[in-house]
Design an enzyme around this catalytic site. Structure first.
Site, PDB file in Angstrom:
ATOM      1  CD  GLU A   1      38.457  49.046  29.663  1.00  0.00           C
ATOM      2  OE1 GLU A   1      38.651  48.685  30.852  1.00  0.00           O
ATOM      3  OE2 GLU A   1      39.151  49.920  29.105  1.00  0.00           O
TER       4      GLU A   1
ATOM      5  CG  MET B   1      28.173  30.701  48.072  1.00  0.00           C
ATOM      6  SD  MET B   1      26.758  29.893  48.816  1.00  0.00           S
ATOM      7  CE  MET B   1      25.448  30.466  47.743  1.00  0.00           C
TER       8      MET B   1
ATOM      9  CG  PHE C   1      51.878  51.114  23.869  1.00  0.00           C
ATOM     10  CD1 PHE C   1      52.248  50.801  25.172  1.00  0.00           C
ATOM     11  CD2 PHE C   1      50.850  52.009  23.672  1.00  0.00           C
ATOM     12  CE1 PHE C   1      51.597  51.380  26.252  1.00  0.00           C
ATOM     13  CE2 PHE C   1      50.200  52.595  24.747  1.00  0.00           C
ATOM     14  CZ  PHE C   1      50.573  52.279  26.040  1.00  0.00           C
ATOM     15  CD  GLN C   2      47.306  50.767  25.607  1.00  0.00           C
ATOM     16  OE1 GLN C   2      46.639  51.314  24.729  1.00  0.00           O
ATOM     17  NE2 GLN C   2      47.141  51.041  26.904  1.00  0.00           N
TER      18      GLN C   2
ATOM     19  CE  LYS D   1      45.161  55.389  16.248  1.00  0.00           C
ATOM     20  NZ  LYS D   1      46.058  55.961  17.260  1.00  0.00           N
TER      21      LYS D   1
HETATM   22  C1  LIG Z   1      34.802  37.093  40.240  1.00  0.00           C
HETATM   23  C2  LIG Z   1      34.559  36.060  41.267  1.00  0.00           C
HETATM   24  N1  LIG Z   1      35.504  35.760  42.184  1.00  0.00           N
HETATM   25  C3  LIG Z   1      35.282  34.813  43.131  1.00  0.00           C
HETATM   26  C4  LIG Z   1      34.095  34.150  43.184  1.00  0.00           C
HETATM   27  C5  LIG Z   1      33.842  33.073  44.233  1.00  0.00           C
HETATM   28  N2  LIG Z   1      32.718  33.471  45.108  1.00  0.00           N
HETATM   29  C6  LIG Z   1      31.466  33.014  44.940  1.00  0.00           C
HETATM   30  S1  LIG Z   1      30.364  33.676  46.015  1.00  0.00           S
HETATM   31  C7  LIG Z   1      31.585  34.566  46.764  1.00  0.00           C
HETATM   32  C8  LIG Z   1      31.257  35.464  47.913  1.00  0.00           C
HETATM   33  C9  LIG Z   1      30.418  36.623  47.529  1.00  0.00           C
HETATM   34  O1  LIG Z   1      30.395  37.527  48.599  1.00  0.00           O
HETATM   35  P1  LIG Z   1      29.264  38.613  48.698  1.00  0.00           P
HETATM   36  O2  LIG Z   1      29.161  39.364  47.435  1.00  0.00           O
HETATM   37  O3  LIG Z   1      29.476  39.402  49.932  1.00  0.00           O
HETATM   38  O4  LIG Z   1      27.944  37.748  48.786  1.00  0.00           O
HETATM   39  P2  LIG Z   1      27.382  36.853  50.005  1.00  0.00           P
HETATM   40  O5  LIG Z   1      27.663  35.434  49.655  1.00  0.00           O
HETATM   41  O6  LIG Z   1      28.067  37.299  51.245  1.00  0.00           O
HETATM   42  O7  LIG Z   1      25.914  37.156  49.993  1.00  0.00           O
HETATM   43  C10 LIG Z   1      32.827  34.321  46.163  1.00  0.00           C
HETATM   44  C11 LIG Z   1      34.096  34.917  46.604  1.00  0.00           C
HETATM   45  C12 LIG Z   1      33.144  34.475  42.189  1.00  0.00           C
HETATM   46  N3  LIG Z   1      31.970  33.849  42.109  1.00  0.00           N
HETATM   47  N4  LIG Z   1      33.383  35.441  41.282  1.00  0.00           N
END
Ligand SMILES: Cc1ncc(C[n+]2csc(CCOP(=O)(O)OP(=O)(O)O)c2C)c(N)n1
Ligand SMILES: [Mg+2]
Lengths: 550, 85
Positions: free
Chosen positions: A47, A461, A109-110, A159
């Site tokens: 979803e 990042m 449920f749900q 529902k």
């Molecule tokens: C759902 C979610 N969880 C955690 C984060 C924190 N976060 C920001 S950037 C990042 C790393 C992203 O890794 P990747 O997709 O490999 O991109 P890169 O920075 O390596 O280009 C994380 C964990 C986030 N922004 N969103």
């Protein structure tokens, strides 16, 4: 007619032709009614994918996106896309199944209290109590989602309401009413400031495109030859080749853009909200500038920075009414020099894939209409810095919430809503895995989304921040045990190639752009490559670190 | 500076109206000190009077409350600074 049939007729009356959803018990009456409707339903594989795909439609077309889920876990899986749409002001209607009315409040449920769970992340929400309410709720829902400052709304649909008999008919879609025009006294005050400004900068955000004011913004900045900086969501507001464009401002903004704002004596903020990623240390942001703030949402005026003149209302007539400064030639000359002095230079002397260089190549080769849907991380910032956008609806990015997993489903939505327009998804090895199941949605509907995956074997990042601000103590950012992503794509029936050398980039970009069906290019890049410049947290925007030049 | 503000609001009486109002107050950084709500059955409206405490600008909170779809009217009727004891 049943309540579920009436709901579908009402969606048709709103002009809905596409829904992204996932069925289940409580929403079954609606799925049954859908069989007899011309509305196309796309089954995503989670979803959350449905919610982001609906955002892909909305962000790339300006129309209201529609997603649907069953009660309980199906509905809670929509919370992230709703929160994401709320902070980025994306018009969305989410329809969730709910347990039958007599069971609400019995821990059935749900059963989950979706209305309660989503209160802070929707513009408005309803729990439908009676089938006869459906026409008014749907009409109000679409109107509220798109009017003034757009955003998501939720319709929770029990529902038994879907199974009930009703004699009501759909209502016609509410007319689109422009927000009120700003007062002329306020605009006169703004013009007075503009006319005497010597170092003005326009700071343009996502509100420009949301307000349908891209043309008006362009006319305004061209009238006065005004320098422009964009927020992440504002990119494309003025075309990439506009002489006064300095690029993105903020934490990963371009040096010339940040310096221009810091030196300015007048900041004209158009549809932006002084977000901390854009301003850095707020007290030190544009410290010498008077501020004209244009926003459709009066609550944004003075929320973070008190404007000298706050212009609430429709930004279109506001931009048309704004005059120009008398003479800013010296300032323009200075900024031209700044921009040239800090222009990006390709790294030399190595043969690995450099993500910025690849993106520049891709940007230069791609059709100018190409939609780029990004995930979140370093690769997202590289897209913002290095891909040229001529229109904000060509750049789909999760700005306010920064939701990893956004890119692929958003690309799917954009691809479906814009047939014939090329769609590129730029993702990372961490982000792709957050909604990797949507590769099957690409395959199922044979959508020609072109995926470029930058694999730095890390949550890059976060790793960069640990390197810079936590003494390089890496904590849970290593992804060196990644699967072979090309094999993963092929397992879904999607053609793929891997590259790891600079001399493979041109061929890979050509393959990406010429592929008739879905394709994934897996680009291995060095683990330690960082995004520059970077304004450290809580620092002023002129304190940019740049590991690439030092 | 922390201030005390008195706010009156008229809202459509729907299922989650009061929760939405209190959610905005809390989320936008204000603390609820007093709340009086009554509902008139004839016109389906809530009349609410709130005392809230916070250091952010009350004008911004008023506009944020005004953005709630069910809000018909909102007014800031009193503001007072809180002295350190
Ligand atoms: C759902 C979610 N969880 C955690 C984060 C924190 N976060 C920001 S950037 C990042 C790393 C992203 O890794 P990747 O997709 O490999 O991109 P890169 O920075 O390596 O280009 C994380 C964990 C986030 N922004 N969103
Ligand atoms: Mg990565």
């Amino acid at each position: 007619m049943t309540g579920a049939e009436l709901l579908i007729r009402c969606l048709e009356a709103e002009g809905v032709d596409t829904i992204f959803g996932y069925p289940g018990g409580a929403i079954m009456p609606v799925y049954d009614a859908l069989l007899d409707s011309p509305i196309r339903h796309f089954l995503c594989r989670h979803e959350q994918g449905c919610g982001f795909a609906a955002q892909g439609v909305a962000r790339s077309t300006g129309r209201v996106g529609v997603c649907m889920a069953t009660s309980g876990p199906g509905a809670t899986n929509l919370v992230t896309p709703l929160a994401d749409a709320f902070v980025d002001s994306v018009p969305l209607v989410a329809i969730t199944g709910q347990v039958p009315r007599p069971l609400i409040g019995t821990d059935a449920f749900q059963e989950a209290d979706l209305l309660g769970i989503t209160l802070p992340v929707v513009k408005m929400s309803w729990l439908v109590q009676d089938a006869d309410e459906i026409p008014q709720i749907v009409r109000d829902g679409f109107r509220i989602a798109r009017e003034s400052r757009p955003g998501p709304v939720l319709i929770d649909f029990p529902k038994d309401v879907g199974l009930a008999t009703t004699h009501c008919k759909p209502l016609p879609s509410a007319p689109v009413i422009r927000p009120p025009a700003p007062s002329s006294a306020v605009l006169a005050h703004a013009c007075a400031l503009l006319e005497k400004a010597e170092r003005p900068v326009v700071y343009a955000g996502g509100g420009v495109a949301l307000g349908g004011a891209t043309q008006e913004l362009r006319a305004f900045v061209e009238r006065g030859g005004l320098p422009v900086v964009h927020t992440l969501k504002g990119l494309g507001g003025v075309p990439a080749d506009y002489d006064g464009l300095l690029g993105m401002l903020g934490m990963h903004g371009l040096r010339a853009a940040n310096l221009a704002v810091q030196e300015s004596d007048l900041l004209i903020c158009v549809g932006a909200r002084f977000d901390d990623r854009a301003t850095g240390k707020l007290d030190a942001f544009a410290p010498h500038a008077a501020v004209i703030h244009l926003d459709v949402d009066p609550a944004e005026l003075g929320k973070l920075r008190r404007p000298t003149v706050g212009v609430a209302g429709d930004i279109r007539p506001a931009l048309d009414a704004l005059t120009s400064p008398r003479n800013i030639e010296p300032w323009r000359g200075h900024l031209r020099e700044l921009k040239a002095a800090h222009a990006w230079r390709p790294p030399s002397g190595h043969d690995h894939v450099d993500a910025p260089s690849l993106l520049r190549r891709l940007s230069a080769r791609a059709d100018r209409r190409t939609v780029f849907a990004c995930d979140v991380g370093q690769h997202q910032m590289w897209v913002a810095q290095h891909v040229a956008f001529d229109d904000p609806t060509r750049h789909l990015t999760s700005g306010g919430l920064g939701s990893m997993g956004f890119g692929l489903p958003a690309a799917i939505g954009a691809c479906i809503a814009n047939p014939g327009t090329p769609v590129v998804c730029v993702t990372g090895d961490g982000s792709l895995m957050m909604n990797v199941q949507e590769l099957q949605t690409l395959r199922r509907y044979d959508l020609p989304v072109r995926i470029i995956l930058f694999d730095n074997t890390a949550l890059g990042m976060v790793r960069q921040w640990q390197e810079l601000f936590f003494e390089n103590r890496e904590s849970e950012v290593d992804l060196s045990d990644n699967p072979d992503f090309a094999e993963v794509a092929r397992a879904f029936g999607i053609s793929a190639m891997s590259i790891d050398r600079a001399d493979q980039v041109d061929h890979a970009v050509d393959r990406l752009l010429s592929s008739p069906g879905p394709v994934l290019v897996h680009a291995r890049i060095p683990r330690g490559d960082n995004v520059w410049p970077l304004v450290p947290p809580l620092a002023a925007n002129d304190r940019m670190l740049d590991g690439a030049v030092s | 500076m922390t201030m005390m503000h008195t706010i009156t609001v008229v809202l459509d009486a729907q299922a989650a109206t009061i929760q939405r109002l209190l959610g905005v107050v809390r989320r936008r950084g204000f603390e609820l000190m007093r709340l009086d709500v009554s509902r008139t059955c004839s016109d389906g409206l809530f009349q609410a009077r709130l005392r809230v405490r916070g250091s952010r600008r009350a004008e911004t909170l008023i506009r944020q409350i005004a953005n709630i779809v069910e809000v018909q009217q909102v007014a800031l009727i009193q503001a007072a600074s809180i002295r350190a004891a």
